[in-house]
Design a protein around this motif. Structure first.
Motif, PDB file in Angstrom:
ATOM      1  N   GLN A 156       0.813  -1.319  -0.155  1.00 56.36           N
ATOM      2  CA  GLN A 156      -0.143   0.063   0.054  1.00 56.36           C
ATOM      3  C   GLN A 156       1.032   1.358  -0.038  1.00 56.36           C
ATOM      4  O   GLN A 156       0.573   2.343  -0.550  1.00 56.36           O
ATOM      5  N   THR A 157       2.261   1.453   0.638  1.00 53.03           N
ATOM      6  CA  THR A 157       2.992   2.408   0.689  1.00 53.03           C
ATOM      7  C   THR A 157       3.535   2.560  -0.629  1.00 53.03           C
ATOM      8  O   THR A 157       3.613   3.910  -0.959  1.00 53.03           O
ATOM      9  N   ALA A 158       4.140   1.380  -1.225  1.00 59.08           N
ATOM     10  CA  ALA A 158       4.610   1.679  -2.442  1.00 59.08           C
ATOM     11  C   ALA A 158       3.631   2.146  -3.674  1.00 59.08           C
ATOM     12  O   ALA A 158       3.800   2.997  -4.513  1.00 59.08           O
ATOM     13  N   ALA A 159       2.411   1.710  -3.424  1.00 64.15           N
ATOM     14  CA  ALA A 159       1.282   1.984  -4.507  1.00 64.15           C
ATOM     15  C   ALA A 159       1.076   3.778  -4.239  1.00 64.15           C
ATOM     16  O   ALA A 159       0.941   4.327  -5.276  1.00 64.15           O
ATOM     17  N   SER A 160       0.842   3.975  -3.018  1.00 65.06           N
ATOM     18  CA  SER A 160       0.516   5.468  -2.735  1.00 65.06           C
ATOM     19  C   SER A 160       1.876   6.370  -2.940  1.00 65.06           C
ATOM     20  O   SER A 160       1.674   7.408  -3.628  1.00 65.06           O
ATOM     21  N   THR A 161       2.765   5.755  -2.937  1.00 62.86           N
ATOM     22  CA  THR A 161       4.296   6.545  -3.315  1.00 62.86           C
ATOM     23  C   THR A 161       4.051   6.935  -4.706  1.00 62.86           C
ATOM     24  O   THR A 161       4.484   7.901  -5.366  1.00 62.86           O
ATOM     25  N   ARG A 162       3.652   5.850  -5.740  1.00 60.40           N
ATOM     26  CA  ARG A 162       3.697   5.638  -6.887  1.00 60.40           C
ATOM     27  C   ARG A 162       2.705   6.825  -7.344  1.00 60.40           C
ATOM     28  O   ARG A 162       2.916   7.796  -8.481  1.00 60.40           O
ATOM     29  N   ARG A 163       1.644   6.752  -6.822  1.00 61.60           N
ATOM     30  CA  ARG A 163       0.566   7.911  -7.203  1.00 61.60           C
ATOM     31  C   ARG A 163       0.825   9.222  -7.140  1.00 61.60           C
ATOM     32  O   ARG A 163       0.723  10.050  -7.748  1.00 61.60           O
ATOM     33  N   VAL A 164       1.633   9.439  -6.166  1.00 61.85           N
ATOM     34  CA  VAL A 164       2.247  10.778  -5.645  1.00 61.85           C
ATOM     35  C   VAL A 164       3.171  11.206  -6.807  1.00 61.85           C
ATOM     36  O   VAL A 164       3.346  12.404  -7.109  1.00 61.85           O
ATOM     37  N   PHE A 165       3.952  10.548  -6.897  1.00 61.91           N
ATOM     38  CA  PHE A 165       5.349  10.607  -7.886  1.00 61.91           C
ATOM     39  C   PHE A 165       4.885  10.755  -9.487  1.00 61.91           C
ATOM     40  O   PHE A 165       5.841  11.315 -10.241  1.00 61.91           O
ATOM     41  N   SER A 166       3.900  10.100  -9.674  1.00 60.01           N
ATOM     42  CA  SER A 166       3.502   9.899 -11.216  1.00 60.01           C
ATOM     43  C   SER A 166       3.570  11.190 -11.741  1.00 60.01           C
ATOM     44  O   SER A 166       4.037  11.555 -12.804  1.00 60.01           O
ATOM     45  N   PRO A 167       2.667  12.211 -11.212  1.00 59.39           N
ATOM     46  CA  PRO A 167       2.576  13.478 -11.767  1.00 59.39           C
ATOM     47  C   PRO A 167       3.932  14.247 -11.815  1.00 59.39           C
ATOM     48  O   PRO A 167       4.212  15.145 -12.822  1.00 59.39           O
ATOM     49  N   PHE A 168       4.747  14.146 -11.040  1.00 56.11           N
ATOM     50  CA  PHE A 168       6.028  14.730 -10.804  1.00 56.11           C
ATOM     51  C   PHE A 168       6.828  14.272 -12.005  1.00 56.11           C
ATOM     52  O   PHE A 168       7.564  15.126 -12.576  1.00 56.11           O
ATOM     53  N   ARG A 205       5.749  12.890 -14.775  1.00 51.98           N
ATOM     54  CA  ARG A 205       5.266  13.520 -15.763  1.00 51.98           C
ATOM     55  C   ARG A 205       5.671  15.255 -16.215  1.00 51.98           C
ATOM     56  O   ARG A 205       6.171  15.411 -17.307  1.00 51.98           O
ATOM     57  N   TYR A 206       5.587  15.985 -15.081  1.00 60.37           N
ATOM     58  CA  TYR A 206       5.967  17.154 -15.191  1.00 60.37           C
ATOM     59  C   TYR A 206       7.387  17.519 -15.354  1.00 60.37           C
ATOM     60  O   TYR A 206       7.760  18.282 -15.984  1.00 60.37           O
ATOM     61  N   TRP A 207       8.135  16.660 -14.638  1.00 60.61           N
ATOM     62  CA  TRP A 207       9.650  16.573 -14.902  1.00 60.61           C
ATOM     63  C   TRP A 207      10.133  16.227 -16.407  1.00 60.61           C
ATOM     64  O   TRP A 207      10.904  17.036 -16.945  1.00 60.61           O
ATOM     65  N   GLY A 208       9.261  15.260 -16.870  1.00 65.25           N
ATOM     66  CA  GLY A 208       9.638  14.653 -18.212  1.00 65.25           C
ATOM     67  C   GLY A 208       9.193  16.065 -19.223  1.00 65.25           C
ATOM     68  O   GLY A 208      10.036  16.235 -20.155  1.00 65.25           O
ATOM     69  N   ALA A 209       8.139  16.678 -18.953  1.00 63.85           N
ATOM     70  CA  ALA A 209       7.615  17.770 -19.817  1.00 63.85           C
ATOM     71  C   ALA A 209       8.878  18.829 -19.679  1.00 63.85           C
ATOM     72  O   ALA A 209       9.004  19.501 -20.644  1.00 63.85           O
ATOM     73  N   PHE A 210       9.234  19.214 -18.424  1.00 67.94           N
ATOM     74  CA  PHE A 210      10.059  20.389 -18.181  1.00 67.94           C
ATOM     75  C   PHE A 210      11.464  19.924 -19.121  1.00 67.94           C
ATOM     76  O   PHE A 210      12.030  20.859 -19.610  1.00 67.94           O
ATOM     77  N   GLN A 211      11.921  18.578 -18.886  1.00 70.79           N
ATOM     78  CA  GLN A 211      13.122  18.425 -19.752  1.00 70.79           C
ATOM     79  C   GLN A 211      13.171  18.559 -21.112  1.00 70.79           C
ATOM     80  O   GLN A 211      13.842  18.930 -21.893  1.00 70.79           O
ATOM     81  N   GLU A 212      11.953  18.008 -21.514  1.00 70.91           N
ATOM     82  CA  GLU A 212      11.553  18.146 -23.240  1.00 70.91           C
ATOM     83  C   GLU A 212      11.523  19.704 -23.657  1.00 70.91           C
ATOM     84  O   GLU A 212      12.036  19.949 -24.557  1.00 70.91           O
ATOM     85  N   TRP A 213      10.999  20.732 -22.778  1.00 72.04           N
ATOM     86  CA  TRP A 213      11.127  22.016 -22.963  1.00 72.04           C
ATOM     87  C   TRP A 213      12.304  22.622 -23.041  1.00 72.04           C
ATOM     88  O   TRP A 213      12.652  23.335 -23.928  1.00 72.04           O
ATOM     89  N   ARG A 214      13.181  22.175 -22.212  1.00 73.42           N
ATOM     90  CA  ARG A 214      14.429  22.440 -22.105  1.00 73.42           C
ATOM     91  C   ARG A 214      15.442  22.215 -23.293  1.00 73.42           C
ATOM     92  O   ARG A 214      16.199  22.931 -23.789  1.00 73.42           O
TER      93      ARG A 214
END
Length: 85
Positions: A12-24, A26-35
């Motif tokens: 349960q802890t691993a699943a909730s951690t994945r849910r929290v970091f999944s948007p991050f 995506r945003y980090w990947g989009a930021f890297q692509e923009w750079r």
């Protein structure tokens, strides 16, 4: 003393951690692509500004169109100009 651990709590802890970091991620990947795209545009802009006016004319472009061409790479400025006439 009983030292058994529950694996469901860990899952349960691993699943909730994945849910929290999944948007991050995506945003980090989009930021890297923009750079990456930004660096590419900067290189293109620098290369075009290094050309002299004759070389730019050979390509069908003026010095004043460099910023437009670099920022709108998917649009052909000659086609836009011909539709306005």
């Amino acid at each position: 003393m009983n030292t058994t651990f529950s694996t469901t709590g860990l899952a349960q802890t691993a699943a909730s951690t994945r849910r929290v970091f999944s948007p991050f991620r995506r945003y980090w990947g989009a930021f890297q692509e923009w750079r990456k795209e930004r660096r590419k545009r900067q290189r293109e802009r620098a290369e075009l500004y290094r050309l002299n006016d004759w070389e730019l004319m050979d390509m069908g472009m003026t010095r004043g169109e460099i910023e437009y061409v670099v920022s709108n790479r998917c649009t052909d400025p000659r086609r836009v100009r011909s539709t306005l006439r």
